[in-house]
Design a protein around this motif. Structure first.
Motif, short mmCIF file in Angstrom:
data_model
loop_
_atom_site.label_atom_id
_atom_site.label_comp_id
_atom_site.label_asym_id
_atom_site.label_seq_id
_atom_site.Cartn_x
_atom_site.Cartn_y
_atom_site.Cartn_z
N CYS A 1 -8.41 -0.02 3.01
CA CYS A 1 -8.09 1.46 3.34
C CYS A 1 -7.97 2.23 2.02
O CYS A 1 -8.49 3.37 1.79
CB CYS A 1 -6.73 1.76 4.04
SG CYS A 1 -5.32 0.72 2.91
N ILE B 1 0.80 -1.12 0.07
CA ILE B 1 -0.08 0.04 -0.07
C ILE B 1 0.78 1.21 0.11
O ILE B 1 1.74 1.62 0.89
CB ILE B 1 -0.68 -0.11 1.14
CG1 ILE B 1 -1.93 -1.15 1.24
CG2 ILE B 1 -1.84 1.29 1.43
CD1 ILE B 1 -2.61 -1.40 -0.05
N CYS C 1 0.77 -5.06 7.58
CA CYS C 1 -0.31 -4.96 6.42
C CYS C 1 -0.65 -6.11 5.88
O CYS C 1 0.31 -6.76 5.30
CB CYS C 1 0.00 -3.75 5.58
SG CYS C 1 -0.92 -3.63 3.84
N ILE C 2 -1.68 -6.41 5.50
CA ILE C 2 -2.31 -7.89 4.86
C ILE C 2 -2.52 -7.41 3.25
O ILE C 2 -3.27 -8.43 3.03
CB ILE C 2 -3.10 -8.85 5.59
CG1 ILE C 2 -4.62 -7.90 5.92
CG2 ILE C 2 -2.39 -9.17 7.02
CD1 ILE C 2 -5.70 -8.71 6.34
N ASP C 3 -2.52 -6.20 3.04
CA ASP C 3 -2.69 -5.84 1.92
C ASP C 3 -4.08 -6.49 1.17
O ASP C 3 -4.48 -6.68 0.07
CB ASP C 3 -1.79 -6.78 0.66
CG ASP C 3 -1.44 -6.02 -0.48
OD1 ASP C 3 -1.86 -4.94 -0.77
OD2 ASP C 3 -1.18 -6.76 -1.50
N CYS C 4 -5.19 -5.89 1.97
CA CYS C 4 -6.61 -6.24 1.66
C CYS C 4 -7.30 -4.90 0.78
O CYS C 4 -8.11 -5.29 0.42
CB CYS C 4 -7.38 -6.36 2.97
SG CYS C 4 -7.51 -4.98 3.96
N ASP C 5 -6.58 -4.13 0.66
CA ASP C 5 -7.17 -3.01 0.18
C ASP C 5 -8.26 -2.25 0.57
O ASP C 5 -8.75 -1.24 -0.03
CB ASP C 5 -7.35 -3.37 -1.41
CG ASP C 5 -6.31 -3.50 -2.42
OD1 ASP C 5 -5.18 -3.33 -1.93
OD2 ASP C 5 -6.43 -3.75 -3.54
N ILE D 1 -2.08 0.92 10.22
CA ILE D 1 -1.79 2.32 9.88
C ILE D 1 -1.60 3.16 10.92
O ILE D 1 -2.36 3.06 12.03
CB ILE D 1 -3.09 2.89 9.00
CG1 ILE D 1 -3.33 1.81 7.83
CG2 ILE D 1 -2.56 4.50 8.50
CD1 ILE D 1 -4.48 2.36 7.02
N CYS E 1 -8.97 -0.48 9.07
CA CYS E 1 -8.04 -1.51 8.86
C CYS E 1 -8.31 -2.52 9.78
O CYS E 1 -8.33 -2.34 11.17
CB CYS E 1 -6.49 -0.82 8.92
SG CYS E 1 -5.28 -1.78 8.79
N PRO E 2 -8.30 -3.74 9.25
CA PRO E 2 -8.74 -5.07 10.14
C PRO E 2 -7.53 -5.37 11.06
O PRO E 2 -7.66 -6.14 11.90
CB PRO E 2 -9.12 -5.99 9.16
CG PRO E 2 -8.32 -5.69 7.91
CD PRO E 2 -8.40 -4.12 7.79
N VAL E 3 -6.39 -4.95 10.71
CA VAL E 3 -5.34 -5.45 11.43
C VAL E 3 -4.57 -4.33 11.92
O VAL E 3 -3.17 -4.60 12.65
CB VAL E 3 -4.07 -6.34 10.55
CG1 VAL E 3 -4.85 -7.48 10.21
CG2 VAL E 3 -3.91 -5.58 9.46
S1 SF4 Z 1 -4.36 -2.73 3.01
FE1 SF4 Z 1 -5.78 -3.57 4.60
S2 SF4 Z 1 -4.34 -4.27 6.10
FE2 SF4 Z 1 -3.09 -3.06 4.60
S3 SF4 Z 1 -3.25 -0.94 5.66
FE3 SF4 Z 1 -4.79 -1.13 4.12
S4 SF4 Z 1 -6.46 -1.86 5.33
FE4 SF4 Z 1 -4.63 -2.33 6.64
#
Ligand code: SF4
Ligand SMILES: Cc1cc2nc3c(=O)[nH]c(=O)nc-3n(C[C@H](O)[C@H](O)[C@H](O)COP(=O)(O)OP(=O)(O)OC[C@H]3O[C@@H](n4cnc5c(N)ncnc54)[C@H](O)[C@@H]3O)c2cc1C
Ligand code: SF4
Lengths: 88, 390
Positions: free
Chosen positions: A68, A27, A62-66, A49, A44-46
């Motif tokens: 955000c 991200i 970051c688990i790269d869930c997108d 940020i 953000c689930p984890v």
């Molecule tokens: S991509 Fe997902 S895990 Fe990574 S910063 Fe954004 S919301 Fe959080």
């Protein structure tokens, strides 16, 4: 927080560092565009940020869930998975 | 030596109300706020009801940008339905208002530190015992008997204590607001634009700010924010409907329209305001609910200081009292907000067309009810009530 903490300041050089480090964090933050409103932090689930008064950092958990990327009202964040980045 | 009885994280209305209550009860209290200024930047439409505000403070003229007596709701096809509001409301200057609340807390004895970013908690035996923070680049730690997390939409402090505060995309409004000048609107009326074509999964607002100014903003539900950019929607709206308006401020923000968190306490900590997700899920208003819950949290902290029991059990009065004071209503509103999601633009237009034929003086809730009975009456009734406070 375990592990190294990578920070993206809103300056160009750091972002380039990130491109270099991609694979660890996907991200990215568009330069000088963030309004520091915290909306992305809230979803953000984890908790990856960190937002201070005037800098934003994506942490290495970051688990790269997108999520955000989706929620930001002004499209500051983008994923380097996406070839095509939206422009205004 | 424990540094403080109560440390409040966040200097918004919830935090300053909590600190005021704690300090008034004799607790050694500190507020840590990450921004340079209390109350700035303002990420808020700034509308409150007189009745709501008066529960806690006497409204002061210097806080008030505009006094509201009328409410207009617009359907997707721009049919305007006006309501006389039975009770007045205000559009505040939150810059001044938040400052005044903080000053009020400090006069009750609370200390305040700005530029202090809380980035960790001291946790011992599964109990919060203090905070870690950065003050101008320097790492600091302070111990406290109780921590009150009033850190707004971000709500990271609760997570540090192991509570789940992350909001789902469908429960988050991705918002943008411009404060504009040189605009000719009725300075006593707040104006809502409802429907997908204005703000997908949210609504658009025009709130007067006095002296030919207004807050114009909108929220788009998080799940649709990828396709609809609230920044672009607002700029297009202003260009189309108020082309002479000039931009004085523009901010973005998130409005958590989620249900209040299941757990708003853990050992040694209470969450309050936006951090606990206490915003009215229909209207998006969170100033009054935050003040209310903050006050309760502050009062409960005084009682806990007396018993010395800071465990979840010892703090059980907080969730209980909050539920009675505002939580139950919040739950009902959340159910309403769930059901409005199904109303289509077409249905909204039909309801507006019917309501338009009812003379304004007859637009009582009963009349609205009977007029739209064939559509989705209950829901509309509830929505109107949530916005207008009838
Ligand atoms: S991509 Fe997902 S895990 Fe990574 S910063 Fe954004 S919301 Fe959080
Ligand atoms: C665009 C928009 C329009 C709105 N319009 C209205 C409206 O018209 N009427 C209404 O009633 N409500 C409105 N709301 C909601 C309202 O703004 C919030 O509900 C209200 O501000 C909540 O108060 P709070 O004290 O809980 O949080 P906030 O006012 O957000 O205060 C939280 C504070 O904590 C600080 N903080 C955060 N993290 C940390 C940390 N780690 N360390 C130190 N400090 C920290 C922040 O800087 C902030 O100052 C709106 C919200 C938005 C985004
Ligand atoms: S949501 Fe966008 S503008 Fe707001 S803090 Fe996150 S990246 Fe910045």
């Amino acid at each position: 927080m375990a592990g190294i903490k990578f920070e993206i300041m809103t300056s160009g050089s750091c972002e380039n560092q990130f491109r270099y480090l991609k694979g660890l964090i996907m991200i990215l933050v568009k330069d000088n565009r963030c309004d520091f409103c915290g909306t992305c932090v809230a979803v953000c689930p984890v908790d990856a940020i960190e937002l201070r008064e005037a800098d934003i950092a994506i942490l290495d958990n970051c688990i790269d869930c997108d999520i955000c990327v989706w929620v930001c009202p002004i499209e500051v964040l983008y994923s380097d998975k996406e070839e095509e980045v939206k422009h205004d | 030596m424990i540094d403080f009885d109560v440390i409040v994280v966040g200097g918004g209305p919830a935090g300053t109300m909590a600190a005021h209550a704690a300090a008034s009860g004799g607790a050694k209290t500190l507020i840590l706020e990450k921004d340079r200024d209390i109350g700035y930047p303002v990420r808020c439409g700034e509308a409150v009801s007189d009745q709501g505000l008066r529960q806690f403070v006497e409204p002061q003229p210097e806080w008030i940008a505009a006094t509201i007596t009328k409410i207009r709701m617009r359907s997707p096809n721009n049919t305007a339905i006006d309501f006389e509001s039975k009770m007045a409301g205000y559009v505040l200057h939150r810059r001044i208002f938040d400052y005044a609340l903080a000053n009020r807390a400090s006069q009750a004895g609370a200390e305040i530190q700005t530029r202090a970013y809380v980035d960790g908690l001291v946790i011992e035996n599964d109990t919060v015992k203090g905070v870690k923070y950065q003050y101008m680049g320097e790492n600091r730690t302070l111990s406290a008997k109780l921590v009150i997390a009033a850190d707004g939409v971000e709500s990271r402090v609760g997570r540090m204590a192991g509570l789940r505060t992350a909001t789902k995309l469908y429960d988050m409004e991705s918002a943008y607001q411009a404060t504009v000048g040189n605009i000719d609107i009725d300075q006593e009326m707040i104006d809502f634009y409802i429907g997908e074509n204005w703000a997908p999964g949210g609504y658009l607002w025009v709130f007067p700010k006095g002296n030919r100014m207004a807050n114009i903003g909108l929220g788009v539900v998080g799940t649709k924010a990828k396709d609809y950019n609230s920044h672009d929607l607002i700029h297009n709206f202003i260009k189309t409907y108020y082309p002479k308006a000039t931009m004085l401020t523009s901010v973005c923000g998130g409005v958590p329209v989620a249900q209040t968190l299941k757990h708003i306490t853990a050992n040694g900590i209470m969450l309050t305001g936006d951090a606990a997700r206490m915003v009215n899920p229909v209207s998006g208003g969170g100033i009054i609910s935050g003040m209310h819950a903050g006050k309760i949290a502050g009062e409960v902290s005084i009682e806990a200081l007396k018993t010395g029991d800071y465990s979840t059990n010892g703090l059980e009065a907080y969730p209980r009292r909050w539920r009675k004071a505002g939580g139950k209503n919040h739950e009902a509103l959340h159910r309403i907000s769930d059901s409005i999601k199904d109303i289509t633009d077409d249905q909204l237009n039909k309801i507006a067309a019917k309501l338009e034929k009812v003379p304004q003086k007859d637009r009582s809730l009963l009349k609205i009810f009977t007029t739209v009975a064939t559509q989705k009456p209950k829901i509309l009734l509830d929505v109107t009530r949530a916005f207008t406070g009838f």
